[in-house]
Design an enzyme around this catalytic site. Sequence first.
Site, PDB file in Angstrom:
ATOM      1  N   SER A 245       9.818  -0.724  15.287  1.00 11.06           N
ATOM      2  CA  SER A 245       8.736  -1.631  15.687  1.00 11.06           C
ATOM      3  C   SER A 245       9.263  -3.047  15.832  1.00 11.06           C
ATOM      4  CB  SER A 245       7.631  -1.623  14.627  1.00 11.06           C
ATOM      5  OG  SER A 245       6.696  -2.656  14.895  1.00 11.06           O
TER       6      SER A 245
ATOM      7  N   TYR B  55       4.438  -2.008   6.226  1.00 14.05           N
ATOM      8  CA  TYR B  55       4.843  -1.308   7.459  1.00 14.05           C
ATOM      9  C   TYR B  55       6.185  -1.855   7.956  1.00 14.05           C
ATOM     10  CZ  TYR B  55       4.514   0.154  12.388  1.00 14.05           C
ATOM     11  OH  TYR B  55       4.763   0.683  13.629  1.00 14.05           O
TER      12      TYR B  55
END
Length: 253
Positions: free
Chosen positions: A147, A160
Site C-alpha cells: 500500500s 494497517y
Amino acid sequence: MGKLIGKTALVTGSSRGIGRAVAERLADEGALVAVHYATGADAAREVVAGIEKNGGRAFAVQAELGVPGDVDTLFAGLEKGLEEHTGHTTLDILVNNAGIMAMLQPAEVTPELFDRMMAVNAKAPLFIVQRGLSLIPDGGRVINITSGLTRVASPEQVTYGMTKAALEQIALHFSRHLGGRRITVNSVAPGSTDNGGPVFQVPEIREALSRLSTFGEVAEPTAVADVVAFLASNDARWITGAFIDASGGTLLG
Ligand code: NAP
C-alpha cells in the site's frame, strides 16, 4: 495478450476488488488462475465463470487466512486444483493480495486488532511464500500487494501501515534469497482503488480520495492489475526486490 500461456497463478483474495481484476487479467494473458477466497464462495464462483466465459481457465480455492492451519488449507486446495487442471502442481506466479484494513484512531488500536491484522496481512503471506517455494519453479514470480500508506502519514491507519511495511520486507529479503533461481519478488503499492465497497459510492468520500492522486481520480482495479500482469510477465524479468508505486502519483506529495 497471451504473455502467460502455459503458466499457473495463485491470487489470494481474488473473489472481489483488486484481486479479482488481477485474476481476470492473468487469465486473459493465458494463465490458469487459482481464485482464492475466504467467505465469498458465490463471488469466487462468479469470477471463475467469467474467466471461463472469456476463454480462460480458473478454479476456486477456499481458505481463511490468519487462523491456525490457514496455509495448509490453502495449499491442499491449490495443489488439488492444479493437479486436476494440469496434472502437476507447478505454481509459476504467486500474488499475495488478500488483506484487511481498518480505520482507527491510534488510541483505539487494541492488541487483538493488531494481531489479527498482522496475521492476515503479513504473517500469512510470509508462510504462503515459504510453502509456495516448493511449487514455484526457477523463473517464477512472487508479487505482494502492499500500500502507498507505507509512505504517507495517516494516523488512523497506523496498524494497517505497519502490517504493509512488514509485508514489503518480503521483497527485499526474498529477492536476494531467490536471485540464483531467477525468481523475482516485488511489492506493488496501490493508492485509493475502487474495490466496489460502499465508501467509493459516497460522493464526498470519493471526491476526497480522488484528490489524493495526481490524476484526480480513484483507480479502477484494472489499473493495478495491469501492473501486476507486467511484473508477472517475462518483460519484467530484471525487476526484483522493487517497490512499485501504483498509486497514481499519490506519493508525489
Ligand atoms: P477487498 O475488496 O476488501 O477484497 C479483499 C479480498 O481478500 C477478498 O477476496 C476477501 O475474500 C479476501 N480476504 C480478506 N480477508 C481474508 C482472510 N482473512 N482470509 C482470506 N481471504 C481474505 O480488497 P481490495 O480493496 O481489493 O484490496 C486488495 C489488496 O490491496 C489488499 O491487500 C489491500 O490492503 C490492498 N490495497 C487496497 C487499496 C484500495 O484502495 N482498495 C489501496 C491500497 C492497498 P472474501 O470476500 O471471501 O472474504
